[in-house]
Design an enzyme around this catalytic site. Structure first.
Site, PDB file in Angstrom:
ATOM      1  N   LEU A   1       6.196   5.339   6.387  1.00 23.95           N
ATOM      2  CA  LEU A   1       4.866   5.841   6.011  1.00 23.95           C
ATOM      3  C   LEU A   1       3.790   5.544   7.061  1.00 23.95           C
ATOM      4  O   LEU A   1       2.595   5.724   6.797  1.00 23.95           O
ATOM      5  CB  LEU A   1       4.431   5.312   4.638  1.00 23.95           C
TER       6      LEU A   1
ATOM      7  N   PRO B   1       0.790  -1.227   0.000  1.00 28.28           N
ATOM      8  CA  PRO B   1       0.000   0.000   0.000  1.00 28.28           C
ATOM      9  C   PRO B   1       0.825   1.281   0.000  1.00 28.28           C
ATOM     10  O   PRO B   1       0.255   2.377   0.054  1.00 28.28           O
ATOM     11  CB  PRO B   1      -0.779  -0.114   1.309  1.00 28.28           C
ATOM     12  N   LEU B   2       2.158   1.179  -0.051  1.00 28.35           N
ATOM     13  CA  LEU B   2       3.006   2.355   0.125  1.00 28.35           C
ATOM     14  C   LEU B   2       3.113   3.179  -1.155  1.00 28.35           C
ATOM     15  O   LEU B   2       3.053   2.646  -2.260  1.00 28.35           O
ATOM     16  CB  LEU B   2       4.402   1.937   0.582  1.00 28.35           C
ATOM     17  N   CYS B   3       3.335   4.465  -0.979  1.00 25.75           N
ATOM     18  CA  CYS B   3       3.434   5.384  -2.111  1.00 25.75           C
ATOM     19  C   CYS B   3       4.861   5.427  -2.648  1.00 25.75           C
ATOM     20  O   CYS B   3       5.525   6.463  -2.657  1.00 25.75           O
ATOM     21  CB  CYS B   3       2.996   6.787  -1.681  1.00 25.75           C
ATOM     22  N   THR B   4       5.344   4.269  -3.100  1.00 25.33           N
ATOM     23  CA  THR B   4       6.665   4.179  -3.704  1.00 25.33           C
ATOM     24  C   THR B   4       6.713   2.967  -4.624  1.00 25.33           C
ATOM     25  O   THR B   4       6.153   1.917  -4.292  1.00 25.33           O
ATOM     26  CB  THR B   4       7.771   4.056  -2.640  1.00 25.33           C
TER      27      THR B   4
END
Length: 410
Positions: free
Chosen positions: A400, A359-362
């Site tokens: 995060l 789910p991470l923004c990377t």
């Protein structure tokens, strides 16, 4: 989509009703316990079986120690303490965990190139074997003992003048922060003889995660040769010789399990040299990853499924913040996939080529890339095998600020 049956990529875990089992329990039952959290599951039966398989080939005169750094969960350490002859720790916190198992301090060693004042004080107070990694550390331990009447038990970690070829991580040979260079050890031992320290022996560890029997055999040969050479300069008889570990486990496509038999047969032969040259020495093999890696699973749940320009993605509630090694960001030069399955539908007629992300923004949040797996649905369980060592503790859980994974011992 392709239609073909597929079996579990691992053999340590059975499958009942198309659902992976962990110590006789369906994976789905463990997932219910975890609720909406991703989790690690460690199967004690698999750990026991691994130690039994190793003991069947390991020469009887070689003691087996568990390196807690591989997996310091208290329940895992307690279980391993009951299966092995001793423990190795690398911090004051690990020392506390080790002592809580009831393992005698004389069967606990404390290694690490940068021990703090607290680490050393706790180690002296506990009476464990302190692995000296420098001359400075030797004097610090001696200073702690001064005026107390104690003689802390110490061994010298040697940075050997060779390395373990084809090793996943080279821990010796060349300039290294670990231990004292072999050519400097005689002078350090001479100085040690003037200090209030109980010198018991040597720790010689050249590398880890090796799947080549011939490389391990060569390293063991050179380790024993070096130990015998250094013993000639030792102020006291060598009573303890830790030859390290280095036994690897397969993680990636094309890798095969280590063939143990020739490695152990060679060690049996080397014991004759050790008994002749070091008649008082106890010989220790220290293993971590090899004993627990294949007993662990990382499990996360599919939360979304979508297609982007022809590539199908499974999005999960897990990721690199839970399992950094599987993401490829823990020492891999070229990223490779861990063995993966859909835990609640291990086989399936319909298969899909999927990329599994968290789910991470990377874009680094990648658990599996373009793998063919049984078609999964939202709510299904993604399983990463070989996750019992350096999974939970080596991952950046706070990245995060997503929830950390749980750990379940079964």
């Amino acid at each position: 989509m392709r239609k073909r049956p597929q079996h579990s990529p691992q053999t340590y875990f059975s499958v009942v009703g198309n659902c992976l089992q962990v110590h006789g329990q369906p994976l789905t039952a463990l997932a219910e316990r975890a609720g909406d959290r991703a989790f690690y599951a460690y199967d004690s039966e698999v750990m026991t079986r691994r130690v039994q398989e190793l003991r069947a080939l390991l020469p009887a005169d070689i003691e087996l120690h568990y390196a807690i750094k591989a997996n310091p969960m208290a329940e895992v350490v307690a279980h391993m303490a009951g299966l092995t002859d001793g423990l190795d720790v690398a911090s004051a916190a690990e020392l506390t965990t080790a002592l809580a198992t009831g393992t005698p301090p004389t069967e606990i060693s404390f290694a690490g190139p940068g021990k703090s004042a607290t680490d050393l004080r706790d180690a002296v107070d506990a009476g464990v074997i302190i692995i000296l990694e420098s001359s400075t550390e030797m004097h610090r331990v001696a200073a702690l003992a001064a005026g107390t009447g104690r003689r802390p038990t110490v061994a010298i970690r040697v940075n050997p003048d060779f390395e373990l070829k084809a090793s996943g991580m080279k821990m010796g040979g060349g300039p290294k922060p670990f231990g004292i260079d072999a050519e400097q050890v005689p002078a350090v031992m001479a100085e040690l003889a003037t200090l209030p320290l109980d010198f018991v022996g040597l720790h010689i560890f050249s590398g880890s995660q090796n799947l080549r029997p011939e490389a391990l055999i060569e390293a063991h040969d050179k380790t024993v040769e070096l130990a015998l050479r250094l013993a000639a300069a030792a102020p006291y008889p060598i009573r303890w010789l830790n030859i390290g570990g280095g036994l690897g486990v397969p993680y990636f496509p094309g890798e095969q399990p280590l063939e143990l038999a020739p490695v152990m047969a060679n060690l049996q032969g080397l014991l004759g040299q050790i008994k002749t040259g070091l008649p008082q020495a106890r010989v220790v093999m220290e293993l971590g990853r090899y004993l627990v890696a294949e007993a662990g699973l990382y499990v996360c749940r599919v939360t979304d499924k979508k297609e982007s320009r022809g590539q199908l993605f499974l999005i999960t509630n897990g990721g690199l913040h839970h399992h950094l090694a599987a993401s490829g960001n823990f020492g891999q030069v070229v990223r490779k996939n861990y063995p993966v399955c859909i835990g609640n539908r291990v086989t399936g007629e319909v298969h899909e080529n999927v990329t599994i992300v968290g789910p991470l923004c990377t874009p680094l949040d990648l658990l599996a890339e373009r793998m063919e797996l049984p078609a999964a649905e939202i709510g299904d369980l993604v399983v990463l095998f070989q996750s019992g060592a350096y999974g939970y503790t080596a991952s950046p859980h706070h990245f995060l600020s997503h929830p950390p994974p749980l750990e379940i011992f079964a």
